[in-house]
Motif scaffolding. Structure first.
Motif, PDB file in Angstrom:
ATOM      1  N   PHE A  79       0.828  -1.211   0.000  1.00 26.28           N
ATOM      2  CA  PHE A  79       0.000   0.000   0.000  1.00 26.28           C
ATOM      3  C   PHE A  79       0.862   1.262   0.000  1.00 26.28           C
ATOM      4  N   ALA A  80       1.907   1.281   0.822  1.00 26.29           N
ATOM      5  CA  ALA A  80       2.771   2.468   0.900  1.00 26.29           C
ATOM      6  C   ALA A  80       3.432   2.752  -0.448  1.00 26.29           C
ATOM      7  N   SER A  81       3.909   1.721  -1.107  1.00 30.00           N
ATOM      8  CA  SER A  81       4.581   1.901  -2.386  1.00 30.00           C
ATOM      9  C   SER A  81       3.619   2.417  -3.453  1.00 30.00           C
ATOM     10  N   MET A  82       2.508   1.740  -3.600  1.00 24.85           N
ATOM     11  CA  MET A  82       1.593   2.091  -4.698  1.00 24.85           C
ATOM     12  C   MET A  82       0.826   3.380  -4.430  1.00 24.85           C
ATOM     13  N   LEU A  83       0.298   3.530  -3.233  1.00 25.03           N
ATOM     14  CA  LEU A  83      -0.528   4.713  -2.972  1.00 25.03           C
ATOM     15  C   LEU A  83       0.305   5.987  -2.883  1.00 25.03           C
ATOM     16  N   SER A  84       1.564   5.887  -2.447  1.00 23.24           N
ATOM     17  CA  SER A  84       2.399   7.088  -2.437  1.00 23.24           C
ATOM     18  C   SER A  84       2.633   7.573  -3.858  1.00 23.24           C
ATOM     19  N   PHE A  85       2.822   6.657  -4.802  1.00 24.14           N
ATOM     20  CA  PHE A  85       2.986   7.070  -6.193  1.00 24.14           C
ATOM     21  C   PHE A  85       1.720   7.741  -6.709  1.00 24.14           C
ATOM     22  N   VAL A  86       0.576   7.169  -6.377  1.00 26.40           N
ATOM     23  CA  VAL A  86      -0.703   7.747  -6.817  1.00 26.40           C
ATOM     24  C   VAL A  86      -0.843   9.172  -6.277  1.00 26.40           C
ATOM     25  N   VAL A  87      -0.519   9.363  -5.015  1.00 28.12           N
ATOM     26  CA  VAL A  87      -0.609  10.705  -4.417  1.00 28.12           C
ATOM     27  C   VAL A  87       0.331  11.666  -5.124  1.00 28.12           C
ATOM     28  N   PHE A  88       1.582  11.265  -5.325  1.00 28.21           N
ATOM     29  CA  PHE A  88       2.532  12.151  -6.010  1.00 28.21           C
ATOM     30  C   PHE A  88       2.074  12.465  -7.428  1.00 28.21           C
ATOM     31  N   ALA A  89       1.532  11.489  -8.123  1.00 26.96           N
ATOM     32  CA  ALA A  89       1.044  11.728  -9.490  1.00 26.96           C
ATOM     33  C   ALA A  89      -0.125  12.704  -9.481  1.00 26.96           C
ATOM     34  N   ARG A  90      -0.995  12.579  -8.496  1.00 24.63           N
ATOM     35  CA  ARG A  90      -2.168  13.467  -8.415  1.00 24.63           C
ATOM     36  C   ARG A  90      -1.785  14.889  -8.006  1.00 24.63           C
ATOM     37  N   LEU A  91      -0.663  15.039  -7.342  1.00 27.56           N
ATOM     38  CA  LEU A  91      -0.210  16.377  -6.946  1.00 27.56           C
ATOM     39  C   LEU A  91       0.351  17.162  -8.128  1.00 27.56           C
ATOM     40  N   GLN A  92       0.650  16.480  -9.225  1.00 27.94           N
ATOM     41  CA  GLN A  92       1.157  17.150 -10.424  1.00 27.94           C
ATOM     42  C   GLN A  92       0.017  17.874 -11.136  1.00 27.94           C
ATOM     43  N   ASP A  93       0.326  19.021 -11.699  1.00 29.24           N
ATOM     44  CA  ASP A  93      -0.686  19.766 -12.442  1.00 29.24           C
ATOM     45  C   ASP A  93      -1.123  19.026 -13.699  1.00 29.24           C
ATOM     46  N   ASP A  94      -0.168  18.457 -14.396  1.00 30.08           N
ATOM     47  CA  ASP A  94      -0.487  17.803 -15.660  1.00 30.08           C
ATOM     48  C   ASP A  94       0.449  16.602 -15.856  1.00 30.08           C
ATOM     49  N   PRO A  95       0.158  15.481 -15.161  1.00 25.13           N
ATOM     50  CA  PRO A  95       1.039  14.319 -15.321  1.00 25.13           C
ATOM     51  C   PRO A  95       0.950  13.774 -16.750  1.00 25.13           C
ATOM     52  N   SER A  96       2.035  13.231 -17.235  1.00 27.37           N
ATOM     53  CA  SER A  96       2.048  12.645 -18.578  1.00 27.37           C
ATOM     54  C   SER A  96       1.127  11.426 -18.615  1.00 27.37           C
ATOM     55  N   ARG A  97       0.805  10.994 -19.817  1.00 28.75           N
ATOM     56  CA  ARG A  97      -0.050   9.811 -19.935  1.00 28.75           C
ATOM     57  C   ARG A  97       0.660   8.582 -19.390  1.00 28.75           C
ATOM     58  N   TRP A  98       1.997   8.578 -19.454  1.00 29.60           N
ATOM     59  CA  TRP A  98       2.773   7.450 -18.930  1.00 29.60           C
ATOM     60  C   TRP A  98       2.642   7.385 -17.407  1.00 29.60           C
ATOM     61  N   ILE A  99       2.783   8.527 -16.775  1.00 30.45           N
ATOM     62  CA  ILE A  99       2.652   8.593 -15.314  1.00 30.45           C
ATOM     63  C   ILE A  99       1.223   8.251 -14.909  1.00 30.45           C
ATOM     64  N   SER A 100       0.264   8.749 -15.663  1.00 30.21           N
ATOM     65  CA  SER A 100      -1.138   8.434 -15.380  1.00 30.21           C
ATOM     66  C   SER A 100      -1.409   6.937 -15.498  1.00 30.21           C
ATOM     67  N   LYS A 101      -0.800   6.277 -16.482  1.00 24.24           N
ATOM     68  CA  LYS A 101      -0.965   4.827 -16.635  1.00 24.24           C
ATOM     69  C   LYS A 101      -0.391   4.076 -15.436  1.00 24.24           C
ATOM     70  N   VAL A 102       0.759   4.520 -14.961  1.00 27.55           N
ATOM     71  CA  VAL A 102       1.357   3.889 -13.783  1.00 27.55           C
ATOM     72  C   VAL A 102       0.452   4.100 -12.574  1.00 27.55           C
ATOM     73  N   ALA A 103      -0.098   5.302 -12.428  1.00 25.01           N
ATOM     74  CA  ALA A 103      -0.998   5.591 -11.303  1.00 25.01           C
ATOM     75  C   ALA A 103      -2.240   4.715 -11.366  1.00 25.01           C
ATOM     76  N   VAL A 104      -2.801   4.546 -12.545  1.00 17.93           N
ATOM     77  CA  VAL A 104      -3.987   3.687 -12.695  1.00 17.93           C
ATOM     78  C   VAL A 104      -3.635   2.245 -12.319  1.00 17.93           C
ATOM     79  N   ALA A 105      -2.489   1.770 -12.769  1.00 15.56           N
ATOM     80  CA  ALA A 105      -2.052   0.415 -12.413  1.00 15.56           C
ATOM     81  C   ALA A 105      -1.890   0.280 -10.903  1.00 15.56           C
ATOM     82  N   ASP A 106      -1.355   1.326 -10.264  1.00 14.35           N
ATOM     83  CA  ASP A 106      -1.174   1.275  -8.811  1.00 14.35           C
ATOM     84  C   ASP A 106      -2.505   1.339  -8.068  1.00 14.35           C
TER      85      ASP A 106
END
Length: 124
Positions: A79-106
């Motif tokens: 949970f710490a690994s995956m959800l921390s990435f999701v939080v960091f990705a969501r804090l970005q104003d405009d994450p790339s589609r690649w980062i968004s894909k990783v966040a969705v996977a997490d």
């Protein structure tokens, strides 16, 4: 039966976490994972290290599939690994589609891990 499902989920989520470990092989593999070029050797070093760490997280989750005494720690780590990435990705104003894909996977991996947690508690 619950134990088999929990174990299976740990293996699946472990593989999801371990997949980026291919990035430790170099900039080409990292570019395929994240859609970025890694010309700065310092950034390349950091990302290769990240790949190794994700591989270790994935390996631990897979081992926990077969070792009940490790499963609580594996839930926390997963949970710490995956959800921390999701939080960091969501804090970005405009994450790339690649980062968004990783966040969705997490998010998906975290959802599976939550199902495993419920089943873990149900089986006592």
């Amino acid at each position: 039966m619950h134990g088999l499902i929990v174990g299976g989920i740990f293996v699946l989520v472990g593989l999801l976490n371990a997949y980026p470990a291919i990035g430790m092989l170099g900039a080409k593999q990292l570019a395929g994972l994240y859609g970025l070029t890694f010309t700065d050797t310092n950034l390349l070093t950091l990302m290769q290290h990240r790949a190794v760490m994700l591989g270790l997280v994935g390996a631990f989750l897979i081992v926990a599939a077969f070792r009940r005494e490790l499963q609580l720690a594996a839930f926390v780590l997963g949970f710490a690994s995956m959800l921390s990435f999701v939080v960091f990705a969501r804090l970005q104003d405009d994450p790339s589609r690649w980062i968004s894909k990783v966040a969705v996977a997490d998010v998906a991996g975290s959802g599976l891990l939550f199902v495993a947690l419920v089943l873990y508690w149900l089986r006592g």
